[in-house]
Design an enzyme around this catalytic site. Structure first.
Site, PDB file in Angstrom:
ATOM      1  N   CYS A 137       4.762  -3.785   2.206  1.00  0.00           N
ATOM      2  CA  CYS A 137       4.404  -3.709   0.744  1.00  0.00           C
ATOM      3  C   CYS A 137       4.806  -1.968   0.770  1.00  0.00           C
ATOM      4  O   CYS A 137       3.822  -1.385   1.160  1.00  0.00           O
ATOM      5  CB  CYS A 137       2.621  -3.472   0.386  1.00  0.00           C
ATOM      6  SG  CYS A 137       2.294  -2.947  -1.387  1.00  0.00           S
ATOM      7  N   CYS A 140       2.439   0.270  -1.731  1.00  0.00           N
ATOM      8  CA  CYS A 140       1.211   1.018  -0.687  1.00  0.00           C
ATOM      9  C   CYS A 140       1.219   1.779   0.001  1.00  0.00           C
ATOM     10  O   CYS A 140       0.632   2.808   0.860  1.00  0.00           O
ATOM     11  CB  CYS A 140       0.353  -0.815   0.683  1.00  0.00           C
ATOM     12  SG  CYS A 140       1.156  -1.595  -0.957  1.00  0.00           S
ATOM     13  N   ASP A 141       2.335   1.735   0.954  1.00  0.00           N
ATOM     14  CA  ASP A 141       2.683   2.974   2.413  1.00  0.00           C
ATOM     15  C   ASP A 141       3.742   3.332   1.823  1.00  0.00           C
ATOM     16  O   ASP A 141       4.350   4.232   2.936  1.00  0.00           O
ATOM     17  CB  ASP A 141       3.123   1.940   3.545  1.00  0.00           C
ATOM     18  CG  ASP A 141       2.052   1.141   3.507  1.00  0.00           C
ATOM     19  OD1 ASP A 141       0.785   1.845   3.313  1.00  0.00           O
ATOM     20  OD2 ASP A 141       1.582   0.007   4.022  1.00  0.00           O
TER      21      ASP A 141
END
Length: 313
Positions: A137, A140-141
């Site tokens: 993701c 997300c990261d």
């Protein structure tokens, strides 16, 4: 033999679809019981800020949003439980579902909202470096890779979207593509090719990853199996997977019509499945849109259909 209980409406899964179904089902006095599954709150708990859900003009943390919707369901009386459903018998009503603790639940109606999970290449190193440079993701990261070098695996729209997102943060982004072309739409291909810090590595496969404290690089092979096959190491700090999703539907595959990937087929635009009294909502039945707002809406539809179904019984 575990204990057995009877419920009117059982909801499996706890993302936007499951929780919204729970809100509607509890307000209709169906006294729903909801099992959260392996990832409470679903895929959104893996993201940081959700900016495209109506009603949050400033954006909202994915975990916070799921907690908000969960509280709404609890306020109307949903019995929300940890644990997952590991076995299902949908051959007759009431349906019988078994939890990971061995409890058997007889359900008059069933709403499946089990979502989907990101696919991995299946390398040992992906497990080894999970959370230490391997991610499925980018949103997300990606933040952790500012001014660093990353690789994205995949050749579709998702891979291009992830690469473009990462390109706004990272110093350099490689796209590792198995085929000699991208599958992505024309507009996405153009954007990726115009971005000066994105480089596409066509006809490349990943053999593994290396690094002492987290990912420091990838072992790649170019034109695998060809006479001019070439193996080399590419130094990177992050390895992002964008090769699609697998719906979490294995438990139900014996009873429900699924497409070739495993998504639950529903009847027309409704959440009804081929088994009367079983409804599917969210990403486990949606290969196309896969958005929180769409999942929430389908959870509403599933609960309304379940109510209608129970009323006619």
């Amino acid at each position: 033999m575990g204990e057995r209980e009877h419920v009117r409406c059982l909801i499996v899964g706890s993302g936007p679809a499951g929780y919204t179904a729970a809100i509607y089902a509890s307000r209709a006095n169906l006294n729903p019981v909801e099992y959260c599954g392996l990832q409470t709150g679903g895929q959104l708990t893996q993201t940081t800020i959700v900016e495209n859900f109506p009603g949050y003009p400033e954006g909202v943390d994915g975990n916070q949003m799921m907690m908000d919707i969960r509280q709404q369901a609890e306020r109307f009386g949903t019995d929300i439980r940890d644990g997952e459903i590991v076995k299902a018998d949908l051959s007759k009503r009431p349906f019988v579902l078994t939890t990971d603790r061995g409890t058997e639940i007889e359900a008059d109606s069933l709403i499946i909202a089990t979502g989907a999970s990101a696919k991995y290449l299946g390398l040992e190193d992906e497990k080894k470096y999970n959370g230490q440079g391997v991610s499925a993701c980018a949103t997300c990261d990606g933040f952790f890779y500012r001014k660093r070098t990353v690789a994205v695996v995949g050749g579709g729209d998702t891979a291009c979207e992830e690469a473009l997102y990462l390109a706004s943060l990272a110093k350099k982004v490689y796209i590792i593509v198995r085929k000699p072309f991208l599958r992505a739409s024309e507009v996405m291909q153009r954007r990726v090719k115009e971005k000066e810090n994105i480089e596409i590595l066509f006809e490349h496969n990943t053999l593994g990853l290396y690094g002492e404290n987290g990912v420091e690089g990838a072992h790649l092979v170019k034109r695998k199996g060809e006479p001019d096959e070439e193996r080399y190491d590419l130094p990177i700090d992050g390895f992002f997977l964008a090769i699609g999703h697998k719906p979490n539907t294995d438990v139900f595959k014996e009873w429900l019509d699924l497409d070739e990937t495993g998504y639950i087929k529903t009847i027309g635009a409704s959440p009804r499945t081929n088994v009367e009294g079983v409804f599917a909502a969210g990403d486990c039945a949606d290969p196309t849109y896969r958005q929180a707002i769409v999942a929430a809406a389908s959870g509403c539809k599933a609960a309304m259909e379940a109510e209608r179904f129970l009323m006619n019984q």
